[in-house]
Design a protein around this motif. Structure first.
Motif, PDB file in Angstrom:
ATOM      1  N   ASP A 137      -7.279  -5.708  -2.740  1.00  0.00           N
ATOM      2  CA  ASP A 137      -6.685  -5.048  -1.722  1.00  0.00           C
ATOM      3  C   ASP A 137      -6.537  -5.690  -0.506  1.00  0.00           C
ATOM      4  O   ASP A 137      -7.367  -5.551   0.355  1.00  0.00           O
ATOM      5  N   ASP A 138      -5.479  -6.641  -0.483  1.00  0.00           N
ATOM      6  CA  ASP A 138      -5.014  -7.560   0.779  1.00  0.00           C
ATOM      7  C   ASP A 138      -4.031  -7.012   1.324  1.00  0.00           C
ATOM      8  O   ASP A 138      -3.106  -6.108   0.735  1.00  0.00           O
ATOM      9  N   ALA A 139      -3.526  -8.035   2.140  1.00  0.00           N
ATOM     10  CA  ALA A 139      -2.294  -7.711   2.916  1.00  0.00           C
ATOM     11  C   ALA A 139      -1.009  -8.165   1.849  1.00  0.00           C
ATOM     12  O   ALA A 139      -0.013  -7.169   1.872  1.00  0.00           O
ATOM     13  N   GLU A 140      -1.247  -8.858   1.246  1.00  0.00           N
ATOM     14  CA  GLU A 140      -0.178  -9.231  -0.063  1.00  0.00           C
ATOM     15  C   GLU A 140       0.203  -8.063  -0.981  1.00  0.00           C
ATOM     16  O   GLU A 140       1.322  -7.424  -1.082  1.00  0.00           O
ATOM     17  N   PHE A 141      -0.991  -7.221  -1.187  1.00  0.00           N
ATOM     18  CA  PHE A 141      -0.946  -6.051  -2.141  1.00  0.00           C
ATOM     19  C   PHE A 141      -0.471  -5.190  -1.432  1.00  0.00           C
ATOM     20  O   PHE A 141       0.641  -4.168  -1.944  1.00  0.00           O
ATOM     21  N   ALA A 142      -0.783  -4.954  -0.164  1.00  0.00           N
ATOM     22  CA  ALA A 142       0.175  -3.888   0.890  1.00  0.00           C
ATOM     23  C   ALA A 142       1.254  -3.887   1.011  1.00  0.00           C
ATOM     24  O   ALA A 142       2.368  -3.185   0.869  1.00  0.00           O
ATOM     25  N   ILE A 143       1.794  -5.344   0.982  1.00  0.00           N
ATOM     26  CA  ILE A 143       3.361  -5.743   0.980  1.00  0.00           C
ATOM     27  C   ILE A 143       4.077  -5.206  -0.263  1.00  0.00           C
ATOM     28  O   ILE A 143       5.123  -4.395  -0.221  1.00  0.00           O
ATOM     29  N   TRP A 144       3.323  -5.418  -1.413  1.00  0.00           N
ATOM     30  CA  TRP A 144       3.804  -5.111  -2.658  1.00  0.00           C
ATOM     31  C   TRP A 144       4.095  -3.672  -2.889  1.00  0.00           C
ATOM     32  O   TRP A 144       4.773  -3.148  -3.436  1.00  0.00           O
ATOM     33  N   LEU A 145       3.141  -3.256  -2.517  1.00  0.00           N
ATOM     34  CA  LEU A 145       3.081  -1.797  -2.580  1.00  0.00           C
ATOM     35  C   LEU A 145       4.092  -1.024  -1.969  1.00  0.00           C
ATOM     36  O   LEU A 145       4.702   0.037  -2.162  1.00  0.00           O
ATOM     37  N   GLY A 146       4.108  -1.344  -0.613  1.00  0.00           N
ATOM     38  CA  GLY A 146       5.114  -0.738   0.402  1.00  0.00           C
ATOM     39  C   GLY A 146       6.524  -1.128  -0.316  1.00  0.00           C
ATOM     40  O   GLY A 146       7.164  -0.046  -0.190  1.00  0.00           O
ATOM     41  N   ARG A 147       6.769  -2.228  -0.868  1.00  0.00           N
ATOM     42  CA  ARG A 147       8.100  -2.546  -1.509  1.00  0.00           C
ATOM     43  C   ARG A 147       8.327  -1.622  -2.712  1.00  0.00           C
ATOM     44  O   ARG A 147       9.336  -0.852  -2.981  1.00  0.00           O
TER      45      ARG A 147
END
Length: 329
Positions: free
Chosen positions: A260-270
């Motif tokens: 649950d990090d920034a990379e996951f947040a970006i992936w989830l946002g997309r």
């Protein structure tokens, strides 16, 4: 009171039956009501049996039986039960046709349709089951073209638009809106982008079934919490809103085996951006009306609240999440 040997003129028959003299004369001339005898002056006279016959003819005509069939009944070529069954079936067809016309006219009146749209609405309402399915097949054919078959796509293809033979005005309106939706190039492109995203996740090693199930479970849990928050008067910007969003993100990350990090947040946002469209829910709502599915509360209020909470937390660039519909009986 007249006896069995009494005779009646056409005028008297008219008074006793409520039929016009002209109609009785026509029945007599056509052989439906032959005179019992004629006077020396040539006037037709009828006995009590002719009066009974005339009343029977009147009843059949009031029920909508055509004259050739009346002839067949009187000549005993067809029995009353057989006639009643055939005529009732014919009336069922007429009633369905009239109700369909009424539904079309009400839909046109509600939509303020132009002459061209009136013709379109009428044609859509008269489509056969095969023609309706062809519209859906064309839609999914474009959406899934050249993409690997998924379980979700296969299930969605099986859901038909079963407009009944005797649709309500609401079902006719829903069918018209549904056709407009699936023929909308922008909607097709949006659903196509969702299908492509699912295929891409599979190609990259993600199990699309696991993603869907994880998404559904975490999302439903979040909406349940949101419903409780709304009932308690909580706002999306509150600490409750931030906690619900954080719990959702953590649940999705854990279910997918990701940090649950920034990379996951970006992936989830997309992912949210790809699947964000209220028209996807509208698709299933309209199908529900067309197919007479039981009504269920719309998740839109809770979803909008969750969207606002997501934006307030600024944890993704997405706008809202798409609920994956469950199969219905």
């Amino acid at each position: 009171m007249n006896g069995d040997d009494d005779l009646y003129g056409i005028g008297e028959l008219a008074r006793l039956t409520g039929l016009s003299v002209r109609t009785i004369r026509f029945y007599s001339d056509s052989g439906l009501l032959p005179p019992t005898e004629r006077t020396h002056a040539g006037y037709r006279m009828y006995d009590i049996h002719a009066l009974t016959r005339l009343r029977f003819v009147r009843t059949l005509r009031e029920l909508g039986v055509d004259l050739p069939t009346v002839h067949r009944v009187l000549s005993r070529e067809v029995g009353i039960p057989e006639l009643a069954a055939e005529h009732a079936e014919a009336l069922d067809v007429q009633i369905r046709t009239l109700r369909l016309r009424r539904s079309v006219l009400r839909a046109v009146a509600k939509r303020g349709s132009s002459p061209k749209e009136l013709e379109m609405v009428h044609e859509l309402a008269r489509m056969t089951e095969e023609e309706r399915q062809a519209i859906l097949d064309d839609f999914w054919g474009e959406v899934d073209a050249d993409l690997p078959e998924s379980d979700t796509a296969a299930w969605m293809r099986k859901v038909r638009a079963d407009l009944p033979d005797d649709p309500t005005p609401e079902q006719v309106e829903a069918w018209i809106e549904f056709v407009e939706l699936v023929r909308d190039p922008d909607f097709r492109a949006k659903i196509r982008s969702m299908a492509v995203a699912n295929a891409r996740m599979t190609e990259e090693g993600d199990d699309s079934t696991v993603v869907s199930e994880a998404w559904q479970t975490a999302y439903e849990q979040a909406l349940t919490k949101v419903t409780e928050a709304i009932a308690a008067g909580e706002t999306p910007e509150s600490s409750t809103g931030r906690r619900i969003v954080a719990d959702l993100r953590a649940a999705l990350a854990a279910a997918l085996g990701r940090d649950d990090d920034a990379e996951f947040a970006i992936w989830l946002g997309r992912l949210y951006d790809t699947f964000a469209d209220d028209r996807a829910e509208r698709y299933w709502t309209l199908l529900g009306v067309i197919n007479s599915w039981p009504e269920y509360p719309s998740p839109k209020p809770a979803r909008d609240w969750l969207t606002a909470a997501t934006r307030a937390g600024d944890w993704t660039s997405g706008t809202q999440m798409l609920e994956i519909p469950e199969a219905r009986d």
